[in-house]
Design an enzyme around this catalytic site. Structure first.
Site, mmCIF file in Angstrom:
data_model
loop_
_atom_site.group_PDB
_atom_site.id
_atom_site.type_symbol
_atom_site.label_atom_id
_atom_site.label_comp_id
_atom_site.label_asym_id
_atom_site.label_seq_id
_atom_site.Cartn_x
_atom_site.Cartn_y
_atom_site.Cartn_z
ATOM 1 N N ASP A 77 53.745 73.237 -1.220
ATOM 2 C CA ASP A 77 54.099 74.573 -0.750
ATOM 3 C C ASP A 77 52.925 75.317 -0.104
ATOM 4 O OD1 ASP A 77 56.140 76.888 -1.192
ATOM 5 O OD2 ASP A 77 54.270 77.710 -1.981
ATOM 6 N N GLU A 89 54.374 71.583 3.544
ATOM 7 C CA GLU A 89 54.942 72.744 4.233
ATOM 8 C C GLU A 89 53.863 73.406 5.085
ATOM 9 O OE1 GLU A 89 57.265 76.942 3.555
ATOM 10 O OE2 GLU A 89 55.493 76.500 2.373
HETATM 11 C C1 GLC Z 1 56.762 78.756 0.625
HETATM 12 C C2 GLC Z 1 58.144 78.681 0.016
HETATM 13 C C3 GLC Z 1 58.690 80.055 -0.126
HETATM 14 C C4 GLC Z 1 57.778 80.841 -1.057
HETATM 15 C C5 GLC Z 1 56.344 80.810 -0.581
HETATM 16 C C6 GLC Z 1 55.402 81.243 -1.657
HETATM 17 O O1 GLC Z 1 56.785 79.237 1.921
HETATM 18 O O2 GLC Z 1 58.952 77.829 0.788
HETATM 19 O O3 GLC Z 1 60.003 80.060 -0.618
HETATM 20 O O4 GLC Z 1 58.221 82.169 -1.133
HETATM 21 O O5 GLC Z 1 55.926 79.530 -0.189
HETATM 22 O O6 GLC Z 1 55.302 80.265 -2.649
#
Ligand code: GLC
Length: 589
Positions: free
Chosen positions: A234, A307
């Site tokens: 993440d 991500e």
């Molecule tokens: C990422 C997740 C999102 C979350 C953020 C903080 O972007 O996909 O849902 O709010 O990280 O952890």
């Protein structure tokens, strides 16, 4: 370990008026790839997948009870949004214990049962690893507030500055959090500010502290030992912040010019809070954790999916470099970020080449059209295009990624200000929350036309069920021969059965503003073409002008719901008539 040994010989991009033609010629094709390179990944948002105990919230036993469905739709590996202990300010992305399961989702034994059943069914389970921050309710944060030994620098702390006008101290810099407002929060007990790139309850861990680095590797190994096949990681671009200057001052970020709203994180250009070079090294270290684990314990490759919405210049480095391996797959979000409603065939072509042509040689592509942070694909592109987008994801080379419900064409739920729970919405106001809210993509999965779409027996679910569930659900679509779900399944069948779709070359082109063609071809001479009219008007095309070997007749293999043709029909390659939004997968007759 089986590796992709394709050698790319020529990569060419020919720009022509209104279209882009991209081709790759490869030699030394070896028909072996590791599991993840052709995998069909499926994202489960546990809170909204299946509720087994009637509390209106999805849970682990609910997921376990539905694993057969994943098998049925051909999934190789499911990645689960966070299931760890959390006060749920950001619905699990604010973790208070990285080693425990959230009570409302179940227990560690439930998770072990989930893994055991998944393994029996030949499915892999991937967890969400949230390394950037921990909940302010975590033991780590509480110890850090008290400056306990080993925890003093676990988070990013700073004194801030005296306010020349008197009153509260001023934050260390102008940095903004993702969900509006300052990224710094004063802690009255420690008498310092802490950094939080997300909500106030999500304190940024300090990756310049080796103890943090070690602890987070321990977290990875803990879940690997329980049997997970890897991690989706993440918010990776936010891991490191630039160091303060010689005066100990964090530098202010300049305005981006994108918005005039000074609370919105887009207001600033994130020069010092995103995409720092140290972040890449951290990803490479995690890759070593995966590879070491496999070497010691055996089994299949443990994967890392990253991500990142960063520019290609940063994202492509996540794959690694000549000497060091990085993540297996940095997510390719270009089909999300580069396509707005009403996109043209040229936009589509550009979005595909922006990944395909930038990807370092020997790496594996992946294609994503949605996730729990974006509006649902069916609503974002329009329902008329959902099959087309699924066709693309399944026919492009590399790994495919589906967010739960995309296979059904599930639309966004309509969530009022009063029903909103997402901090991205709640930190704004009644007038503007719809611009930021992520709740619409998180409504419960639609299994049937029963109460709560078969998701839960509760009187009230944590988010309301989306409208239209009576017909848009697994049961109804299974029983309708021409449904989004059955089109998805047909695509998966072809993808699994044809070496062409796993190993074949790729060529694509916008032949005019509205019609896009994509071809996969194989050394055996086998070819498949996807013809997609992404416009709301009929069109007539000559397939043989795109590929001269498609002379004479073609045969339809898979059709989208907008098509008026029937499967297996033989049609002329010249003057082929397409209706508005029609998409066809064809082969030579
Ligand atoms: C990422 C997740 C999102 C979350 C953020 C903080 O972007 O996909 O849902 O709010 O990280 O952890």
């Amino acid at each position: 370990m089986i590796m992709d040994t394709f050698r790319i010989v020529v990569v060419c991009t020919i720009l022509m008026p209104g279209c882009i033609l991209t081709c790759q010629v490869r030699e030394n094709e070896e028909l072996t790839k590791d599991w993840w390179q052709t995998a069909q990944f499926y994202q489960i948002y546990p809170r909204s997948f299946m509720d087994s105990n009637g509390d209106g919230i999805g849970d682990l036993n609910g997921i376990t009870s539905k694993l057969e469905y994943l098998n049925e739709i051909g999934v190789t590996a499911a990645w689960l949004s966070p299931i760890f202990k959390s006060p749920m300010f950001d619905f699990g992305y604010d973790i208070s214990s990285f080693y425990d399961i959230q009570d409302e989702y179940g227990t560690i034994d439930d998770f072990k049962k989930l893994i055991a059943k998944a393994n029996r069914l030949g499915l892999k389970i991937i967890l969400d690893f949230v390394p950037n921050h921990a909940s302010t309710e975590s033991k780590w944060f509480k110890k850090s507030v008290k400056r306990e030994k080993n925890y003093e620098d676990f988070f990013v702390w700073h004194d801030g500055y005296e306010n020349p006008n008197g009153g509260n101290r001023l934050p260390p810099s102008n940095w903004l959090q993702a969900f509006r407002g300052s990224a710094w929060e004063w802690n009255a007990e420690r008498k310092q500010f802490y950094l939080h790139q997300y909500t106030v309850q999500q304190a940024d861990l300090n990756y310049r502290n080796p103890l943090v680095v070690e602890e987070m590797k321990r977290v990875l190994r803990f879940w690997l030992e329980i049997g997970v096949a890897g991690f989706r990681i993440d918010a990776v671009p936010m891991l490191f912040e630039a160091l303060p200057d010689i005066n100990g001052r964090y530098l202010d970020e300049p305005p981006s010019g994108i918005t005039n709203d000074p609370e919105n994180s887009d207001y600033l250009k994130h020069l010092y809070t995103q995409d720092q070079p140290e972040t890449l090294d951290m990803v490479y270290q995690w890759r070593t954790v995966m590879d070491d684990f496999q070497r010691i314990h055996g089994g299949d490759t443990r994967v890392l999916l990253i991500e990142t919405y960063s520019p290609a210049s940063f994202t492509m480095k996540i794959y690694g470099n000549r000497t060091t391996k990085g993540a297996h797959l940095p997510f390719n979000f270009n089909l999300i970020t580069m396509l707005n409603k009403g996109f043209s065939a040229t936009d589509l072509s550009r979005s595909i080449s922006s990944w395909w042509d930038n990807m370092p040689p020997g790496q594996t592509a992946n294609w994503v059209i949605g996730n729990h942070d974006k509006r649902r694909a069916s609503s974002r592109y329009g329902e008329d295009l959902i099959d087309t987008m699924n066709m693309l994801v399944m026919m492009l080379p590399g790994a495919s990624i589906t967010y739960q419900g995309e296979e059904l064409g599930m639309p966004d739920g309509i969530i009022s200000w009063e029903d909103s729970v997402d901090p991205a919405a709640c930190n704004s106001n009644k007038e503007i929350f719809e611009e930021f809210t992520r709740d619409p993509a998180r409504t419960p999965f639609q299994w049937s036309d029963a109460q709560n779409a078969g998701f839960s027996t509760a009187a009230k679910t944590w988010l309301p069920i989306a409208a239209g569930y009576e017909t848009i659900n697994v049961e109804a679509e299974k029983n309708t021969p021409t449904s989004h779900l059955n089109i998805y399944k047909a695509l998966v069948r072809e993808r699994k059965n044809r070496k062409l779709l796993q190993f074949g070359d790729l060529k694509f082109k916008a032949i005019n503003e509205k019609v896009f063609l994509l071809e996969r071809s194989f050394t055996t001479g086998e070819k498949l073409i996807l013809i997609a009219n992404v416009g709301n008007q009929p069109s007539i095309i000559n397939v043989d002008e795109f590929d001269s070997t498609f002379r004479g007749n073609v045969k339809t293999l898979i059709l989208n719901l907008k098509s008026t043709k029937t499967e297996g029909t033989v049609l002329p390659a010249r003057n082929l008539q397409l209706s508005a939004y029609e998409a066809l997968v064809i082969e030579r007759a």
